[in-house]
Structure formats: structure tokens, C-alpha cells
Design a protein around this motif. Structure first.
Motif, PDB file in Angstrom:
ATOM      1  N   HIS A   4      48.461 104.266  17.818  1.00 24.33           N
ATOM      2  CA  HIS A   4      48.938 103.011  17.237  1.00 24.33           C
ATOM      3  C   HIS A   4      48.039 102.525  16.113  1.00 24.33           C
ATOM      4  CE1 HIS A   4      46.064 100.172  19.124  1.00 24.33           C
ATOM      5  NE2 HIS A   4      46.041 101.061  20.109  1.00 24.33           N
ATOM      6  N   ARG A   5      46.765 102.848  16.177  1.00 29.08           N
ATOM      7  CA  ARG A   5      45.864 102.465  15.079  1.00 29.08           C
ATOM      8  C   ARG A   5      46.129 103.294  13.826  1.00 29.08           C
ATOM      9  NH1 ARG A   5      40.223 100.185  17.145  1.00 29.08           N
ATOM     10  NH2 ARG A   5      40.999  99.217  19.054  1.00 29.08           N
ATOM     11  N   THR A   8      49.250 101.889  12.315  1.00 29.73           N
ATOM     12  CA  THR A   8      48.972 100.625  11.636  1.00 29.73           C
ATOM     13  C   THR A   8      48.283 100.870  10.302  1.00 29.73           C
ATOM     14  OG1 THR A   8      48.777  99.510  13.772  1.00 29.73           O
ATOM     15  CG2 THR A   8      47.850  98.378  11.869  1.00 29.73           C
ATOM     16  N   GLY A  11      50.812 102.044   7.935  1.00 24.21           N
ATOM     17  CA  GLY A  11      51.635 100.915   7.510  1.00 24.21           C
ATOM     18  C   GLY A  11      50.964 100.095   6.427  1.00 24.21           C
ATOM     19  N   VAL A  12      49.657  99.906   6.542  1.00 30.33           N
ATOM     20  CA  VAL A  12      48.923  99.159   5.520  1.00 30.33           C
ATOM     21  C   VAL A  12      48.914  99.921   4.199  1.00 30.33           C
ATOM     22  CG1 VAL A  12      46.623  98.296   4.891  1.00 30.33           C
ATOM     23  CG2 VAL A  12      47.516  97.880   7.180  1.00 30.33           C
ATOM     24  N   PHE A  47      55.384 100.122  11.266  1.00 26.59           N
ATOM     25  CA  PHE A  47      54.848  98.966  11.985  1.00 26.59           C
ATOM     26  C   PHE A  47      55.595  98.726  13.296  1.00 26.59           C
ATOM     27  CE2 PHE A  47      52.929  97.033   7.956  1.00 26.59           C
ATOM     28  CZ  PHE A  47      51.631  97.327   8.353  1.00 26.59           C
ATOM     29  N   SER A  50      54.378 101.307  15.810  1.00 26.21           N
ATOM     30  CA  SER A  50      53.055 100.930  16.296  1.00 26.21           C
ATOM     31  C   SER A  50      53.151  99.797  17.319  1.00 26.21           C
ATOM     32  CB  SER A  50      52.161 100.501  15.129  1.00 26.21           C
ATOM     33  OG  SER A  50      50.921 100.043  15.594  1.00 26.21           O
ATOM     34  N   LEU A  51      53.988  98.814  17.035  1.00 22.35           N
ATOM     35  CA  LEU A  51      54.179  97.702  17.955  1.00 22.35           C
ATOM     36  C   LEU A  51      54.781  98.176  19.272  1.00 22.35           C
ATOM     37  CD1 LEU A  51      54.052  94.587  18.269  1.00 22.35           C
ATOM     38  CD2 LEU A  51      56.403  94.551  17.449  1.00 22.35           C
ATOM     39  N   VAL A  54      52.045  99.905  21.345  1.00 22.38           N
ATOM     40  CA  VAL A  54      51.090  98.955  21.902  1.00 22.38           C
ATOM     41  C   VAL A  54      51.694  98.228  23.103  1.00 22.38           C
ATOM     42  CG1 VAL A  54      49.889  96.776  21.448  1.00 22.38           C
ATOM     43  CG2 VAL A  54      49.772  98.621  19.794  1.00 22.38           C
TER      44      VAL A  54
END
Length: 65
Positions: A4-5, A8, A11-12, A47, A50-51, A54
Motif C-alpha cells: 500500500h505504501r 501511495t 499515486g503521488v 489511490f 491502496s485504500l 489498507v
């Protein structure tokens, strides 16, 4: 690194690419396809994935109750 990191972080990177494509595009035709749409939609998908990763444990707990 956890999955998930990494998602993320990806995504950034896609967010920065979307902003760069949108603002650095010299010609801004109103009727044509913009590549910022592709990176923007990809960013949203990453994103959301990833959500979901999590919160995967929380979904399982709610279904048991």
C-alpha cells in the motif's frame, strides 16, 4: 516496502505527472483529448487500490459481525 505504501507513492508520482502535463501543455485545445486525463484516472485507481489494501482487515471484521 509494503504494497500500500508503494501504491501511495505511485499515486503521488501520477498526481505530479498529471499536474505537470496539464499546466505545461502549450496548446490547450478544448475539443481534443488531453493526456492528463489518463494519468488522472490512473492516479484515482491507484489511490483506491491502496485504500482498499489498507482497510482490507476492517472489511473482513464488519462482515463477520
Amino acid at each position: 516496502m509494503e504494497t500500500h505504501r508503494l501504491l501511495t507513492l505511485l499515486g503521488v508520482v501520477l498526481l505530479i505527472a498529471t499536474i505537470a502535463i496539464f499546466y505545461l501543455d502549450e496548446e490547450k485545445p478544448q475539443d481534443e483529448f488531453s493526456f492528463a486525463y489518463v494519468t488522472g484516472i490512473s492516479m484515482i485507481v491507484v489511490f483506491l487500490a491502496s485504500l482498499a489494501i489498507v482497510n482490507k482487515g476492517k472489511f473482513k471484521e464488519k462482515s463477520k459481525n
